[in-house]
Scaffold this motif. Structure first.
Motif, short mmCIF file in Angstrom:
data_model
loop_
_atom_site.label_atom_id
_atom_site.label_comp_id
_atom_site.label_asym_id
_atom_site.label_seq_id
_atom_site.Cartn_x
_atom_site.Cartn_y
_atom_site.Cartn_z
N ASP A 1 -26.85 -48.52 1.75
CA ASP A 1 -26.33 -47.34 2.46
C ASP A 1 -25.20 -46.67 1.72
N GLU A 2 -24.51 -47.43 0.87
CA GLU A 2 -23.38 -46.86 0.14
C GLU A 2 -23.83 -46.01 -1.04
N LEU A 3 -25.11 -46.14 -1.45
CA LEU A 3 -25.58 -45.40 -2.64
C LEU A 3 -25.45 -43.90 -2.40
N VAL A 4 -25.02 -43.19 -3.43
CA VAL A 4 -24.79 -41.75 -3.31
C VAL A 4 -26.07 -41.02 -3.71
N VAL A 5 -26.46 -40.07 -2.89
CA VAL A 5 -27.71 -39.34 -3.16
C VAL A 5 -27.41 -37.85 -3.18
N HIS A 6 -28.35 -37.12 -3.78
CA HIS A 6 -28.30 -35.66 -3.71
C HIS A 6 -28.82 -35.20 -2.36
N GLU B 1 -25.11 -41.01 5.28
CA GLU B 1 -24.60 -39.77 5.88
C GLU B 1 -25.51 -38.59 5.63
N VAL B 2 -26.63 -38.82 4.95
CA VAL B 2 -27.50 -37.70 4.58
C VAL B 2 -28.00 -36.96 5.82
N GLN B 3 -28.44 -37.73 6.79
CA GLN B 3 -29.02 -37.08 7.96
C GLN B 3 -27.99 -36.19 8.64
N ASP B 4 -26.76 -36.68 8.74
CA ASP B 4 -25.71 -35.87 9.35
C ASP B 4 -25.42 -34.64 8.51
N HIS B 5 -25.40 -34.84 7.22
CA HIS B 5 -25.12 -33.69 6.34
C HIS B 5 -26.15 -32.59 6.56
#
Lengths: 547, 164
Positions: A105-110, A126-130
C-alpha cells in the motif's frame, strides 16, 4: 428531493469514474519482486494466503484463476495452487501479514488519469481517494443547473462548456470541454516529439519523419547495392558517404546500369525488327526464285537474258547518284561479263552482294577486328537475326558507338536491298510480258494464216464432196443396172467414204488449230500478271508443237 | 480482464526484450495478440544445433488465466521446420498438458513455456511423429485448445494421444 438529486449525481459520477483497478496502475518506483503476484505480475492487490502452501496471490487473481476451471464449490473457493499445484483454499484474512499489506500500500503510483494529463503521484492506498476527490481530470457532472453532461473537475468552475467549437488546427467540430483532450491525443495537427531525435513534428507527419527525415534513425549506406554493409545514423550518413568508395561510385554505376538496361531493351526491339525484315526478305526471295521453276526458266530464257541484263544494268546506273550505286553497277557489269552462262538468278545474287558490301563498309563500324565477324557478303543462308552473327553488346566499352548503330546500319542496307530487288523485279516482269506479247503476235498471225488456208481447203473438199454426191444421185435413178453398174456403184461408194474421211481429217485439224489459238489467247491475256512466266512459255511451246 | 492481460503481456515483453535463456529468441511481437519465438536445442543429436524451430504464441484476452495457443510453424525464409517428436504433429500442434486448461497455470509465462518445450525436445530420444499423425493432420480442423488430448504421466506407461 434534495437527497434524491444528490444520490443521482453520485451514481452518475460513479458511472463516469469506475473504481480504480489497482492492478492496472503504473508504479513510480521499482518494487521488490517478492511483492509481485505471480498471476498479474503486479504488487499484490488485497493479498491472500493459500491455506496449505502459504503462496500469496491477489484475491482477484486467484478467484479468476479458480473460477475459470473449477465448477461451483459449496465450501467456498478452492483449487490447486497455481504455483505448486497443491490443492488449497483461500486462507482467512488474519493469515495475511499486515506488514505485507502495508508494504504494497505504501508503493507510490501514477494517477490513472496520467494519460489525460494528471501528473499526480500518490501512494497506492490513496489512489481511489485522489481520483474521487482531488484529481482535476476526473469527470464529474456539469455544475450548470440545467446541464447533466460530464465535465472535468478542473473545468467545472468555468461554467457549462457543452457548446460546439471547432479545432483551430484540424477544424474538427467538437464540444468545448473535449477540446483539451483532443489537442492532447487526437488532433492530427498537434505537435508531438519524435522518440528518436527529440524534435517536434506534427503528428500526421510523424511516420514520414521517422522514415525519411529523422537524423537519429539509422540508415544504410547509399552504396549498399554495391556491397557496403555499414549503417549509420542519418545525421552521420553524409560523413560516411564522404569516406565510402561504394557511396561515391553508386550514382555513376547506377546510371550506367540504367543505360545498360535501356540499350538492352532497344537491342531486343531491333533484333525483333530484323527478324521480321529477314522473314520478309526470304519470302521475297522465294517468290523471285521458286525452286521448281528455275531450270525450265533457264532453258527458256536464253533469248531473254541480254535484255534482262540490260535492264538490271540500267537500274544500277539509275542509282548512280549515290557512290555505292555506281560501285554496284560497275561490279555488276564485270560479273555479268564473267558469268555469261550463269542463270539470271545467280547474276542477280552477285549484283546484290556487290551492292551490299560497299554499303556495309560505309556503315559506322570500327576498323580492326570488326570486319572479321561481319557476315558473308549477302547470301541466302546468312541469318541476320541470329545473335551469334553479331558481336556482343558494347557493355565492355567496345570501340564502336553502340550495337544499336550497327543494327540500324544493317537495317538500312537491308531496306535498300529490298527496294532494289523490288524495282528489279517489276522491271523484269514488264520485260517478260512484252516478250510474251511479241511472240504471241507472231504466233497469232501464223495461226490466222493457217486458218485461212484450212478454210480454203475445206471449201475445196466441200465442193468435191457435193460434186461426188451429185454424180451418185444422177446414177441412182437406174436401179436395175447390170453387174458392171453395180461394180461402179461400189467403187463410187468407196470414193465417197474416202472423201468423208478427208473431210473428217480437215475438221479435226481445224479444231486443233482453234484450240491452239485459244491457248495463245489465254497466254496473251494472262501475261499482265508478273508470275507464272514459265507456265506461259510452256503453253505457247505446246501450241507451237501442235501446229 | 483485457486490461490485465495487456498489462501483463507488456511486462513480459519488456522482460523478454532484455534477457532470455540461451537458445530462445524473440522473433517478432507486433502486438499483444501474437508473438513468434525461435528455439534451438543445444544438446540432442536428433536436433542439430544449427537448426532452429519457430513457435507462434496466440494470446486470448483472458491470457494469464487461460493458456496461450502455442504451435510450431514451418516457413521457408529463413528455413524453419517442425521438430520431430512423438508429441508434436507434423502440422505443428503440440500435445503438451502445459498448454491445455488442465495443465496450465496462470503463473506460467512465455519464457517458462519456451523453456518447457525446449526441455521436452532436449529430453527426447525418439525421432518419430506421434501415432496416427497423417490421419490427424489430414482430418483436424479444430484449434489446438479444442482438441481433447489425453496426457500421460511419464511414470505410467501409455502413450499420449488424442481422444476423439
Amino acid at each position: 428531493m434534495e437527497e434524491s438529486h444528490y444520490l443521482n449525481c453520485k451514481s452518475r459520477a460513479q458511472n463516469y469514474n469506475p473504481p480504480v483497478d489497482l492492478r492496472l496502475l503504473d508504479y513510480v518506483s521499482i518494487y521488490d519482486n517478492n511483492l509481485m503476484c505471480a498471476i498479474c505480475r503486479c504488487p499484490f492487490v488485497d493479498p491472500v494466503v493459500l491455506s496449505e502452501c502459504d503462496h500469496v496471490f491477489c484475491r482477484d487473481c486467484i478467484r479468476q484463476s479458480w473460477n475459470s476451471n473449477t465448477s461451483y464449490t459449496p465450501l467456498g473457493p478452492r483449487g490447486d495452487c497455481p504455483t505448486c499445484r497443491t490443492p488449497a483454499k483461500l486462507g482467512p484474512r488474519s493469515a495475511t501479514s499486515k506488514i505485507l499489506v502495508n508494504l504494497v500500500d505504501e508503493l507510490v503510483v501514477h494517477c490513472p488519469k496520467r494519460d489525460d494529463g494528471c501528473k499526480a503521484e500518490v501512494r497506492r492506498c490513496e489512489v481511489q481517494d485522489h481520483v474521487n476527490i482531488y484529481c482535476g481530470y476526473t469527470v464529474i457532472e456539469c455544475t450548470d443547473d440545467d446541464c447533466t453532461l460530464p465535465v472535468r473537475r478542473k473545468d467545472a468552475a468555468q461554467g457549462c462548456l457543452h457548446f460546439g467549437v471547432s479545432c483551430l488546427s484540424c477544424h474538427k467540430e467538437l464540444q468545448k470541454w473535449k477540446l483539451e483532450a483532443h489537442w492532447r491525443s487526437e488532433c492530427a495537427d498537434r505537435r508531438v516529439h519524435c522518440d528518436m531525435c527529440k524534435s517536434s513534428v506534427f503528428y500526421r507527419d510523424l511516420e514520414a519523419h521517422r522514415k525519411e527525415a529523422c537524423p537519429a534513425m539509422s540508415v544504410s549506406c547509399p552504396g549498399k547495392a554495391l556491397g557496403c554493409t555499414s549503417r549509420s545514423k542519418r545525421g552521420h550518413a553524409e560523413l560516411h558517404a564522404k569516406s565510402c568508395t561504394f557511396a561515391k561510385l553508386a550514382p555513376v554505376l547506377l546510371k550506367q546500369q540504367e543505360r545498360l538496361d535501356e540499350q538492352e531493351a532497344a537491342q531486343k526491339e531491333m533484333s525483333r525488327k530484323l527478324e521480321v525484315l529477314e522473314g520478309g526478305f526470304q519470302n521475297m526471295q522465294g517468290i523471285l526464285y521458286p525452286p521448281g521453276v528455275e531450270t525450265s526458266q533457264r532453258s527458256a530464257d536464253n533469248s531473254l537474258t541480254p535484255s534482262l541484263q540490260e535492264r538490271l544494268f540500267g537500274s544500277g546506273t539509275a542509282e548512280s547518284t549515290t557512290p555505292t550505286g555506281t560501285a554496284a553497277g560497275y561490279d555488276w557489269t564485270e560479273s555479268a561479263v564473267d558469268e555469261d552462262a550463269v542463270s539470271p538468278a545467280e547474276t542477280m545474287h552477285t549484283a546484290f552482294s556487290s551492292a551490299t558490301s560497299p554499303r556495309q563498309r560505309a556503315a559506322p563500324l570500327p576498323p580492326g577486328p570488326r570486319p572479321a565477324d561481319l557476315p558473308e557478303p549477302f547470301s541466302s543462308d546468312f541469318d541476320i537475326a541470329s545473335p551469334t552473327g553479331f558481336p556482343p553488346p558494347a557493355t565492355n566499352g567496345g570501340p564502336y558507338a553502340s550495337p544499336l548503330h550497327h543494327l540500324l546500319s544493317m537495317h538500312e542496307s537491308l531496306r535498300d536491298e529490298m527496294t532494289r530487288v523490288s524495282s528489279a523485279l517489276s522491271e523484269l516482269d514488264g520485260r517478260h510480258s512484252m516478250q510474251i506479247l511479241n511472240e504471241n503476235l507472231r504466233t497469232r498471225e501464223e495461226i490466222s494464216y493457217l486458218a485461212a488456208q484450212t478454210a480454203g481447203l475445206q471449201r475445196q473438199v466441200h465442193w468435191l464432196t457435193s460434186s461426188a454426191l451429185q454424180r451418185q444421185q444422177g446414177r441412182s435413178p437406174t436401179p436395175g443396172a447390170s453387174s458392171s453398174g453395180a461394180g461402179g456403184a461400189m467403187m463410187d461408194a468407196g470414193a465417197g467414204a474416202g472423201v468423208e474421211a478427208a473431210v473428217g481429217a480437215v475438221s479435226t485439224a481445224a479444231t486443233a488449230l482453234r484450240g491452239a489459238a485459244r491457248m495463245v489467247n489465254v497466254g496473251g491475256n494472262g501475261s499482265g500478271s508478273g508470275t507464272g512466266t514459265g507456265m506461259r512459255r510452256g503453253t505457247s511451246e505446246e501450241g507451237r508443237t501442235k501446229l | 480482464m483485457a486490461g490485465m492481460s495487456s498489462k501483463r503481456l507488456q511486462k513480459e515483453l519488456s522482460k523478454i526484450q532484455g534477457t532470455l535463456p540461451p537458445g530462445i529468441t524473440l522473433v517478432s511481437a507486433p502486438d499483444l495478440r501474437e508473438w513468434t519465438m525461435d528455439i534451438s536445442i543445444i544438446d540432442n543429436p536428433i536436433y542439430p544445433p544449427h537448426e532452429t524451430y519457430r513457435m507462434r504464441f496466440s494470446f486470448s484476452p483472458s491470457y494469464p488465466i487461460e493458456a496461450p495457443e502455442v504451435v510450431f510453424v514451418a516457413c521457408t525464409s529463413p528455413e524453419r521446420k517442425i521438430p520431430l517428436h512423438p508429441h508434436i504433429y507434423s502440422n505443428g500442434i503440440i500435445c503438451l498438458d502445459l498448454l491445455d486448461s488442465q495443465g496450465w497455470s496462470p503463473v506460467h509465462n512465455v519464457e517458462s513455456v519456451c523453456i518447457s518445450i525446449q526441455s521436452m525436445l532436449a529430453g527426447n530420444s525418439k525421432a518419430e511423429r506421434p501415432p496416427g499423425d497423417a490421419e490427424f493432420v489430414r482430418s483436424n480442423r479444430q484449434r489446438p485448445r479444442d482438441i481433447n488430448f489425453l496426457y500421460h504421466d511419464p511414470k505410467r506407461a501409455f502413450a499420449g494421444g488424442i481422444v476423439f
